[in-house]
Design a protein around this motif. Structure first.
Motif, PDB file in Angstrom:
ATOM      1  N   ASP A 159       0.725  -1.119  -0.149  1.00  0.00           N
ATOM      2  CA  ASP A 159      -0.073  -0.019  -0.049  1.00  0.00           C
ATOM      3  C   ASP A 159       0.879   1.506   0.115  1.00  0.00           C
ATOM      4  OD1 ASP A 159       1.103   0.048   2.724  1.00  0.00           O
ATOM      5  OD2 ASP A 159      -1.134   0.316   3.386  1.00  0.00           O
ATOM      6  N   GLY A 160       1.874   1.142  -0.972  1.00  0.00           N
ATOM      7  CA  GLY A 160       2.949   2.390  -0.797  1.00  0.00           C
ATOM      8  C   GLY A 160       4.185   1.710  -0.347  1.00  0.00           C
ATOM      9  N   ILE A 161       4.140   0.901   0.784  1.00  0.00           N
ATOM     10  CA  ILE A 161       4.964   0.281   1.376  1.00  0.00           C
ATOM     11  C   ILE A 161       4.805  -1.084   1.201  1.00  0.00           C
ATOM     12  CG2 ILE A 161       6.187  -0.185   3.548  1.00  0.00           C
ATOM     13  CD1 ILE A 161       5.625   2.653   4.518  1.00  0.00           C
ATOM     14  N   ARG A 162       5.993  -1.821   1.068  1.00  0.00           N
ATOM     15  CA  ARG A 162       5.746  -3.450   0.720  1.00  0.00           C
ATOM     16  C   ARG A 162       6.060  -4.018   2.258  1.00  0.00           C
ATOM     17  NH1 ARG A 162       5.751  -6.718  -3.988  1.00  0.00           N
ATOM     18  NH2 ARG A 162       6.641  -8.793  -3.586  1.00  0.00           N
ATOM     19  N   LEU A 163       4.731  -4.768   2.752  1.00  0.00           N
ATOM     20  CA  LEU A 163       5.151  -5.531   4.124  1.00  0.00           C
ATOM     21  C   LEU A 163       5.375  -7.067   3.370  1.00  0.00           C
ATOM     22  CD1 LEU A 163       5.025  -5.951   6.997  1.00  0.00           C
ATOM     23  CD2 LEU A 163       2.695  -6.011   6.925  1.00  0.00           C
ATOM     24  N   GLU A 164       6.555  -7.445   3.789  1.00  0.00           N
ATOM     25  CA  GLU A 164       6.965  -8.823   3.011  1.00  0.00           C
ATOM     26  C   GLU A 164       6.666  -9.948   3.893  1.00  0.00           C
ATOM     27  OE1 GLU A 164       8.476  -9.368   0.453  1.00  0.00           O
ATOM     28  OE2 GLU A 164       9.266  -7.439  -0.116  1.00  0.00           O
ATOM     29  N   ASP A 165       6.378 -10.939   3.308  1.00  0.00           N
ATOM     30  CA  ASP A 165       5.773 -12.226   4.173  1.00  0.00           C
ATOM     31  C   ASP A 165       6.896 -13.304   3.875  1.00  0.00           C
ATOM     32  OD1 ASP A 165       4.643 -14.688   4.776  1.00  0.00           O
ATOM     33  OD2 ASP A 165       3.623 -14.694   3.225  1.00  0.00           O
ATOM     34  N   PRO A 166       7.872 -13.247   4.919  1.00  0.00           N
ATOM     35  CA  PRO A 166       9.220 -14.031   4.798  1.00  0.00           C
ATOM     36  C   PRO A 166       8.958 -15.508   5.116  1.00  0.00           C
ATOM     37  CG  PRO A 166       9.095 -12.943   6.823  1.00  0.00           C
ATOM     38  CD  PRO A 166       7.949 -12.185   6.131  1.00  0.00           C
ATOM     39  N   VAL A 167       8.093 -15.896   5.599  1.00  0.00           N
ATOM     40  CA  VAL A 167       7.694 -17.192   5.972  1.00  0.00           C
ATOM     41  C   VAL A 167       7.022 -18.028   4.738  1.00  0.00           C
ATOM     42  CG1 VAL A 167       6.680 -18.708   7.383  1.00  0.00           C
ATOM     43  CG2 VAL A 167       7.471 -16.574   8.441  1.00  0.00           C
ATOM     44  N   GLY A 168       5.723 -17.379   4.493  1.00  0.00           N
ATOM     45  CA  GLY A 168       5.109 -18.172   3.187  1.00  0.00           C
ATOM     46  C   GLY A 168       4.161 -19.249   3.745  1.00  0.00           C
ATOM     47  N   ILE A 169       3.752 -19.872   2.835  1.00  0.00           N
ATOM     48  CA  ILE A 169       2.543 -20.985   3.106  1.00  0.00           C
ATOM     49  C   ILE A 169       2.739 -22.232   1.919  1.00  0.00           C
ATOM     50  CG2 ILE A 169       0.321 -21.984   3.572  1.00  0.00           C
ATOM     51  CD1 ILE A 169      -0.335 -19.265   4.600  1.00  0.00           C
ATOM     52  N   GLU A 170       2.680 -23.305   2.261  1.00  0.00           N
ATOM     53  CA  GLU A 170       2.708 -24.457   0.927  1.00  0.00           C
ATOM     54  C   GLU A 170       1.361 -24.453   0.825  1.00  0.00           C
ATOM     55  OE1 GLU A 170       4.672 -27.747   2.573  1.00  0.00           O
ATOM     56  OE2 GLU A 170       6.594 -26.883   2.069  1.00  0.00           O
ATOM     57  N   PHE A 171       1.098 -24.637  -0.759  1.00  0.00           N
ATOM     58  CA  PHE A 171      -0.095 -24.906  -1.334  1.00  0.00           C
ATOM     59  C   PHE A 171       0.136 -25.921  -2.530  1.00  0.00           C
ATOM     60  CE2 PHE A 171      -0.978 -20.824   0.476  1.00  0.00           C
ATOM     61  CZ  PHE A 171      -2.539 -21.128   0.889  1.00  0.00           C
ATOM     62  N   PRO A 172      -0.861 -26.472  -2.854  1.00  0.00           N
ATOM     63  CA  PRO A 172      -0.559 -27.646  -3.944  1.00  0.00           C
ATOM     64  C   PRO A 172      -0.199 -27.039  -5.367  1.00  0.00           C
ATOM     65  CG  PRO A 172      -2.881 -27.629  -3.360  1.00  0.00           C
ATOM     66  CD  PRO A 172      -2.120 -26.574  -2.563  1.00  0.00           C
ATOM     67  N   ASP A 173      -0.808 -25.827  -5.586  1.00  0.00           N
ATOM     68  CA  ASP A 173      -0.759 -25.017  -6.914  1.00  0.00           C
ATOM     69  C   ASP A 173      -0.819 -23.779  -6.748  1.00  0.00           C
ATOM     70  OD1 ASP A 173      -3.550 -24.511  -6.999  1.00  0.00           O
ATOM     71  OD2 ASP A 173      -3.623 -26.681  -7.807  1.00  0.00           O
ATOM     72  N   ALA A 174      -0.613 -22.777  -7.712  1.00  0.00           N
ATOM     73  CA  ALA A 174      -0.865 -21.230  -7.773  1.00  0.00           C
ATOM     74  C   ALA A 174      -2.355 -20.899  -7.598  1.00  0.00           C
ATOM     75  CB  ALA A 174      -0.350 -20.656  -9.240  1.00  0.00           C
ATOM     76  N   GLU A 175      -3.290 -21.616  -8.140  1.00  0.00           N
ATOM     77  CA  GLU A 175      -4.592 -21.122  -7.866  1.00  0.00           C
ATOM     78  C   GLU A 175      -5.028 -21.507  -6.484  1.00  0.00           C
ATOM     79  OE1 GLU A 175      -6.984 -19.715  -9.965  1.00  0.00           O
ATOM     80  OE2 GLU A 175      -5.090 -19.395 -11.184  1.00  0.00           O
ATOM     81  N   ALA A 176      -4.606 -22.339  -5.809  1.00  0.00           N
ATOM     82  CA  ALA A 176      -5.034 -22.443  -4.481  1.00  0.00           C
ATOM     83  C   ALA A 176      -4.341 -21.248  -3.679  1.00  0.00           C
ATOM     84  CB  ALA A 176      -4.387 -23.858  -3.870  1.00  0.00           C
ATOM     85  N   ALA A 177      -3.097 -20.932  -3.990  1.00  0.00           N
ATOM     86  CA  ALA A 177      -2.527 -19.834  -3.447  1.00  0.00           C
ATOM     87  C   ALA A 177      -3.245 -18.205  -3.828  1.00  0.00           C
ATOM     88  CB  ALA A 177      -1.042 -19.456  -3.898  1.00  0.00           C
ATOM     89  N   ARG A 178      -3.583 -18.380  -4.759  1.00  0.00           N
ATOM     90  CA  ARG A 178      -4.490 -17.086  -5.165  1.00  0.00           C
ATOM     91  C   ARG A 178      -5.703 -17.078  -4.315  1.00  0.00           C
ATOM     92  NH1 ARG A 178      -5.742 -13.711  -9.827  1.00  0.00           N
ATOM     93  NH2 ARG A 178      -7.859 -13.220  -9.838  1.00  0.00           N
ATOM     94  N   ALA A 179      -6.439 -18.328  -4.308  1.00  0.00           N
ATOM     95  CA  ALA A 179      -7.663 -18.083  -3.615  1.00  0.00           C
ATOM     96  C   ALA A 179      -7.542 -17.811  -1.895  1.00  0.00           C
ATOM     97  CB  ALA A 179      -8.270 -19.446  -3.478  1.00  0.00           C
ATOM     98  N   HIS A 180      -6.237 -18.364  -1.483  1.00  0.00           N
ATOM     99  CA  HIS A 180      -5.901 -17.733  -0.037  1.00  0.00           C
ATOM    100  C   HIS A 180      -5.794 -16.203  -0.062  1.00  0.00           C
ATOM    101  CE1 HIS A 180      -4.253 -17.828   3.911  1.00  0.00           C
ATOM    102  NE2 HIS A 180      -3.123 -17.456   3.235  1.00  0.00           N
ATOM    103  N   ALA A 181      -5.175 -15.605  -1.099  1.00  0.00           N
ATOM    104  CA  ALA A 181      -4.682 -14.283  -1.370  1.00  0.00           C
ATOM    105  C   ALA A 181      -6.158 -13.383  -1.356  1.00  0.00           C
ATOM    106  CB  ALA A 181      -4.091 -13.852  -2.352  1.00  0.00           C
ATOM    107  N   GLU A 182      -7.224 -14.200  -1.909  1.00  0.00           N
ATOM    108  CA  GLU A 182      -8.478 -13.418  -2.208  1.00  0.00           C
ATOM    109  C   GLU A 182      -9.078 -13.641  -0.666  1.00  0.00           C
ATOM    110  OE1 GLU A 182     -10.234 -15.925  -5.280  1.00  0.00           O
ATOM    111  OE2 GLU A 182      -9.659 -14.306  -6.568  1.00  0.00           O
ATOM    112  N   THR A 183      -8.869 -14.644   0.033  1.00  0.00           N
ATOM    113  CA  THR A 183      -9.422 -14.491   1.597  1.00  0.00           C
ATOM    114  C   THR A 183      -8.678 -13.738   2.372  1.00  0.00           C
ATOM    115  OG1 THR A 183      -9.751 -17.021   1.341  1.00  0.00           O
ATOM    116  CG2 THR A 183      -9.768 -15.951   3.312  1.00  0.00           C
ATOM    117  N   ILE A 184      -7.482 -13.463   2.077  1.00  0.00           N
ATOM    118  CA  ILE A 184      -6.717 -12.333   3.002  1.00  0.00           C
ATOM    119  C   ILE A 184      -7.380 -11.010   2.579  1.00  0.00           C
ATOM    120  CG2 ILE A 184      -4.763 -11.160   3.235  1.00  0.00           C
ATOM    121  CD1 ILE A 184      -3.252 -13.682   2.791  1.00  0.00           C
TER     122      ILE A 184
END
Length: 66
Positions: free
Chosen positions: A10-35
């Motif tokens: 939001d003008g400043i980037r707040l990094e996510d250094p840990v991350g989360i494992e997902f089976p694929d990019a679509e599952a990760a996208r769905a998680h981002a939409e939930t966030i």
């Protein structure tokens, strides 16, 4: 399983250094939409979906309420 990161921008980037494992990019996208749905809508920002290698795959907008 591949790991994905979800920095918030939001003008400043707040990094996510840990991350989360997902089976694929679509599952990760769905998680981002939930966030994004649970983020305060007090400013314009977005959630990025980034691979463990640093490649940005998606940007999910969090729009400021009018």
């Amino acid at each position: 399983m591949p790991k994905y990161h979800f920095p918030i921008v939001d003008g400043i980037r707040l990094e996510d250094p840990v991350g989360i494992e997902f089976p694929d990019a679509e599952a990760a996208r769905a998680h981002a939409e939930t966030i994004a749905r649970h983020m305060p809508r007090d400013t314009k920002r977005h959630i990025s979906v980034v691979t463990d290698d640093g490649d940005e795959l998606h940007q999910i907008a969090v729009q400021k309420d009018a």
